[in-house]
Design an enzyme around this catalytic site. Structure first.
Site, short mmCIF file in Angstrom:
data_model
loop_
_atom_site.label_atom_id
_atom_site.label_comp_id
_atom_site.label_asym_id
_atom_site.label_seq_id
_atom_site.Cartn_x
_atom_site.Cartn_y
_atom_site.Cartn_z
N LEU A 93 0.80 -1.23 0.00
CA LEU A 93 0.00 0.00 0.00
C LEU A 93 0.84 1.28 0.00
O LEU A 93 1.88 1.34 0.64
CB LEU A 93 -0.92 0.01 1.22
CG LEU A 93 -1.90 -1.16 1.35
CD1 LEU A 93 -2.77 -0.99 2.60
CD2 LEU A 93 -2.78 -1.30 0.11
N HIS A 94 0.32 2.26 -0.70
CA HIS A 94 0.89 3.61 -0.70
C HIS A 94 -0.26 4.61 -0.57
O HIS A 94 -1.42 4.21 -0.41
CB HIS A 94 1.72 3.85 -1.98
CG HIS A 94 0.99 3.50 -3.25
ND1 HIS A 94 -0.11 4.22 -3.68
CD2 HIS A 94 1.17 2.51 -4.16
CE1 HIS A 94 -0.55 3.71 -4.81
NE2 HIS A 94 0.19 2.66 -5.13
N GLU A 95 0.08 5.89 -0.66
CA GLU A 95 -0.95 6.90 -0.40
C GLU A 95 -2.09 6.89 -1.42
O GLU A 95 -3.18 7.37 -1.12
CB GLU A 95 -0.31 8.29 -0.33
CG GLU A 95 0.44 8.52 0.97
CD GLU A 95 1.38 9.71 0.89
OE1 GLU A 95 0.96 10.76 0.36
OE2 GLU A 95 2.53 9.57 1.33
N SER A 118 2.82 4.12 -7.39
CA SER A 118 2.53 2.76 -7.85
C SER A 118 3.35 1.79 -7.02
O SER A 118 4.51 2.09 -6.68
CB SER A 118 2.92 2.63 -9.33
OG SER A 118 2.98 1.26 -9.69
N SER A 119 2.77 0.64 -6.72
CA SER A 119 3.53 -0.39 -6.00
C SER A 119 4.76 -0.80 -6.80
O SER A 119 5.77 -1.22 -6.25
CB SER A 119 2.65 -1.62 -5.75
OG SER A 119 1.46 -1.24 -5.11
N ARG A 120 4.67 -0.68 -8.13
CA ARG A 120 5.78 -1.11 -9.00
C ARG A 120 6.94 -0.12 -9.01
O ARG A 120 8.01 -0.45 -9.54
CB ARG A 120 5.27 -1.33 -10.43
CG ARG A 120 4.38 -2.57 -10.55
CD ARG A 120 4.08 -2.91 -12.01
NE ARG A 120 3.52 -4.23 -12.16
CZ ARG A 120 2.20 -4.50 -12.27
NH1 ARG A 120 1.33 -3.51 -12.23
NH2 ARG A 120 1.79 -5.74 -12.40
N HIS A 135 -3.58 4.16 -2.54
CA HIS A 135 -4.54 3.21 -1.96
C HIS A 135 -5.27 3.85 -0.77
O HIS A 135 -6.48 3.68 -0.60
CB HIS A 135 -3.83 1.95 -1.46
CG HIS A 135 -3.11 1.17 -2.52
ND1 HIS A 135 -1.74 1.05 -2.55
CD2 HIS A 135 -3.56 0.45 -3.58
CE1 HIS A 135 -1.37 0.28 -3.57
NE2 HIS A 135 -2.46 -0.08 -4.22
P1 AMP Z 1 -3.28 -1.90 -7.22
O1 AMP Z 1 -2.97 -2.37 -5.84
O2 AMP Z 1 -2.11 -1.33 -7.95
O3 AMP Z 1 -4.05 -2.95 -8.01
O4 AMP Z 1 -4.30 -0.68 -7.06
C1 AMP Z 1 -5.46 -0.81 -6.32
C2 AMP Z 1 -6.32 0.40 -6.55
O5 AMP Z 1 -5.60 1.57 -6.17
C3 AMP Z 1 -6.70 0.57 -8.03
O6 AMP Z 1 -8.04 1.03 -8.13
C4 AMP Z 1 -5.73 1.63 -8.49
O7 AMP Z 1 -6.20 2.39 -9.58
C5 AMP Z 1 -5.61 2.48 -7.24
N1 AMP Z 1 -4.36 3.24 -7.29
C6 AMP Z 1 -3.12 2.77 -7.54
N2 AMP Z 1 -2.22 3.77 -7.57
C7 AMP Z 1 -2.90 4.91 -7.36
C8 AMP Z 1 -2.54 6.29 -7.29
N3 AMP Z 1 -1.29 6.71 -7.45
N4 AMP Z 1 -3.53 7.19 -7.05
C9 AMP Z 1 -4.81 6.79 -6.89
N5 AMP Z 1 -5.22 5.51 -6.94
C10 AMP Z 1 -4.29 4.58 -7.17
#
Ligand code: AMP
Length: 282
Positions: free
Chosen positions: A33-35, A185-187, A37
């Protein structure tokens, strides 16, 4: 905050909350998780009594040569961050819990999934649509929260909910960025220091495109060319796609009018990053 791994336990917890008259918001994630999420949790808490976050690295949405095996994980850190943000329930199932042996039902959203990320990642949106449908059926939320960061995903989910007649509101929350502009991004942890610096070209190119549009440019090809030129100026960037499309249908446009999206996917070394802007153009 409860951490639940079994579908049956989550369903029981949800039923109890429903009986008590509580509204439920769902935040689907793959963890680390980051900000970005956390912003979805905050949006859910504003609207709902109970916020459920799922943390599941969904094997069905990764291609064979993608990063499923090395996708970053930190379930302890995630639980701490989610709890601090006010999450009520974390649902963290195993792959076997979600896809038991012999599993064979998939959800395929046609048309809008064969372009942009769908073209570069065949099968990706089928995996996303399947897992999100399962999560919606398990949690039966009033509202679910997604990030504009994954803009095509948000459009796919909205279409899925509409066409399968689900009674779930979908809210798409703004992209949360690092101070220097890089979309969280987690990546991003995969990036070397040089790649991390180079990756700033994405937000910079999109910001430049936005300025040009605000100054009156309405030719989509010129915006496309501007973004391409900017990104090509960065030697570590390897373009997957650049798209200037209608934000609702994801169809290519010539004239910028109404709700438009400029989206990019670019590789830096082995890491593929995406970013986008959505603008209302008169
Ligand atoms: P993920 O864990 O990357 O699959 O992301 C989970 C949810 O968080 C998805 O709906 C993403 O679009 C959202 N998300 C990921 N990165 C961001 C970000 N930088 N800002 C806002 N929402 C995000």
């Amino acid at each position: 905050m409860r951490v639940i791994e079994k579908i049956s336990d989550l369903k029981a917890a949800i039923t109890a909350q429903r009986k008590a008259g509580k509204s439920i918001g769902l935040v689907p994630t793959m963890g680390f998780l980051h900000e970005g999420h956390i912003s979805l949790v905050e949006a859910s808490r504003r609207d709902n009594d109970i916020t459920v976050m799922s943390i599941f690295v969904n094997p069905a949405q990764f291609g064979v040569n993608e990063d499923f095996d090395k996708y970053p994980k930190d379930i302890e850190g995630d639980c701490r961050k989610a709890e601090e943000a006010g999450t009520d329930i974390i649902f963290a199932p195993t792959a076997a819990e979600m896809y038991p042996q012999g599993y064979g039902t998939y959800v395929d959203v046609n048309g809008i999934t064969n372009r942009m990320c769908g073209r570069s990642r065949p099968g990706h949106f089928k995996g996303v649509a399947t897992v999100v449908t399962k999560l919606f059926n398990i949690v039966q939320p009033d509202k679910a929260y997604f990030g504009q960061k994954d803009a095509q995903q948000a459009v796919v989910i909205k279409k899925l909910v509409h066409e399968l007649n689900m009674n779930i509101d979908i809210e798409v929350c703004p992209i949360v960025r690092e101070k220097d502009g890089l979309a969280m991004s987690s990546r991003n942890v995969y990036l070397s220091p040089e790649e991390r610096k180079a990756a700033l070209v994405l937000s910079a190119a999109l910001a430049k495109a936005e300025r040009l549009i605000n100054e009156g440019e309405r030719d989509a090809r010129k915006i496309h060319a501007l973004i391409e030129n900017e990104i090509c100026g960065e030697s570590l960037a390897d373009i997957d796609y650049i798209a200037v499309v209608d934000a609702g249908t994801l169809e290519e446009i010539k004239l910028l009018k109404g709700s438009i999206m400029a989206a990019v996917a670019v590789r830096f070394g082995k890491t593929r990053l995406i970013d986008n802007i959505i603008l209302e153009v008169r």
